[in-house]
Structures are given as C-alpha cells and as structure tokens.
Motif scaffolding. Structure first.
Motif, PDB file in Angstrom:
ATOM      1  N   THR A  78      50.920 -51.582 137.379  1.00 13.98           N
ATOM      2  CA  THR A  78      49.725 -52.417 137.445  1.00 13.98           C
ATOM      3  C   THR A  78      48.643 -51.750 138.289  1.00 13.98           C
ATOM      4  OG1 THR A  78      50.714 -53.695 139.244  1.00 13.98           O
ATOM      5  CG2 THR A  78      50.898 -54.606 137.031  1.00 13.98           C
ATOM      6  N   LYS A  82      44.889 -50.664 136.884  1.00 14.14           N
ATOM      7  CA  LYS A  82      43.683 -51.264 137.462  1.00 14.14           C
ATOM      8  C   LYS A  82      42.516 -50.286 137.523  1.00 14.14           C
ATOM      9  CE  LYS A  82      44.055 -54.876 140.563  1.00 14.14           C
ATOM     10  NZ  LYS A  82      44.298 -55.424 141.880  1.00 14.14           N
ATOM     11  N   ASN A 126      46.308 -58.475 137.222  1.00 15.37           N
ATOM     12  CA  ASN A 126      46.557 -59.207 138.468  1.00 15.37           C
ATOM     13  C   ASN A 126      47.667 -60.232 138.273  1.00 15.37           C
ATOM     14  OD1 ASN A 126      44.680 -57.804 139.994  1.00 15.37           O
ATOM     15  ND2 ASN A 126      43.032 -59.210 139.484  1.00 15.37           N
ATOM     16  N   SER A 130      51.098 -60.385 140.348  1.00 14.82           N
ATOM     17  CA  SER A 130      51.571 -61.608 141.002  1.00 14.82           C
ATOM     18  C   SER A 130      52.970 -61.955 140.522  1.00 14.82           C
ATOM     19  CB  SER A 130      50.624 -62.777 140.705  1.00 14.82           C
ATOM     20  OG  SER A 130      49.375 -62.543 141.275  1.00 14.82           O
TER      21      SER A 130
END
Length: 186
Positions: A78, A82, A126, A130
């Motif tokens: 991730t 990004k 995101n 999470s």
C-alpha cells in the motif's frame, strides 16, 4: 506381583504398558482390572492430547509467522502504491493549473476526472492499509448511511453518463451494511 494394561493409540500403535507392581503376591479383581484398563486409556488420551497440543502450537506459530509476513507485505504494497497515485494526482493538478487557459472544457474535465479517480484510488489504498492494521485487532463496525453512500458512489463513477443508484428499504439495512463491508474488504 505384576499386572499391566497395554498403552495403544487409537491408530493401533503400541506405546508400552501401564504396570502395577508389588512385592506381595496377589490378584486383581474384575473391578481393579477394569480400573487399570481405564487408567491405561486415560494415559493414552493424555499423551494424544499432548501430541495434538504440540502440533497445534507448532501450526499456530507458523500461521502467526505467515500473518506477520502478510501484514508487512500489505503495508509495503500500500505504501508503494500511494506514491504513484499521489504523483498522478499532482501532475493532473499542475497541468490543469499551468495550462487551464490553453485547454478546452473536455481537457479540464479529463484532468478533474483524473484527480477524482486518484482520490478514489487513494481512499482504497488507505482502506487497505487500515484493514491490514486491523488484522490482529478487534474490528469495530460502524453504521453506514446507505443512501448517502450511494450518492457518493454515483458521483464518483458517473462521468459523462447518467447513472442512477437507489436504495430499496425492503432489504434489511443490517444485511446491506454487512454485504457492503464484505465487498469493500474483498
């Protein structure tokens, strides 16, 4: 005096014998023989339980190790995703700012769509971050306003075409929240 009961596993393997030894000669009554057999079965059960616990603990450690590796991989992935998404959005913003007067309406619209899609992609990334952080934690469920969510989805994917999403209240909102949550996670 010597009396014994075999220690055999459920698979038929002989582990040994549970023995009762005494210096005085004697005989076991029927009840004592049954008790010795019951004790032998209990010893085998305890040994089998210990063996199962050993293998379960070993497997649990392997799974914990794999989960740690998966969590680290998801976190790195991730993070690696990004930066390119952030760069695409920044580039679209710069081009729009620097060349807005030279672009026609379609060009500005395309750059705005790029920014919107980059924002959407960033939200997904995101969300994955999470989720990867909550793999080992307690997950907290929230109430979701389905009609509002559908409006946001409709706005995000509408583009030039007309798209209509409706929420029919005949379906239990709890089921919809659960299913949407599953779909979002998957």
């Amino acid at each position: 005096f010597y009396a014994g009961a075999p220690l055999n596993t459920p698979d038929g393997y002989s582990l040994g014998t549970l023995c009762v030894i005494d210096n005085k000669p004697g005989n076991l009554s029927e009840e004592q023989q049954e008790t010795l057999k019951a004790l032998a079965n209990q010893v085998v059960s305890q040994l089998e339980l210990r063996k199962s616990n050993f293998f379960l603990e070993k497997r649990n450690n392997e799974i914990s190790h794999l989960n740690d590796r998966l969590e680290k991989f998801a976190y790195r992935l991730t993070h690696d995703l990004k930066e390119p998404v952030r760069s695409v959005k920044s580039l679209a913003q710069w081009v729009k700012e620097d060349y807005e007067d030279k672009l026609d309406e379609d060009g500005v619209h395309c750059l705005t769509q790029m920014e919107s899609r980059a924002d959407y992609m960033m939200a997904l990334i995101n969300g994955m971050m999470s989720y990867s952080k909550t793999l080992g934690e307690h997950i907290v469920y929230e109430n979701i306003n389905i009609p509002s969510l559908l409006d946001k989805v409709s706005t995000a994917v509408k583009g030039d075409s007309e798209l209509s999403l409706e929420f029919q209240s005949k379906i239990s909102e709890e089921i919809v929240k659960y299913q949407f949550g599953l779909n979002y996670i998957m």
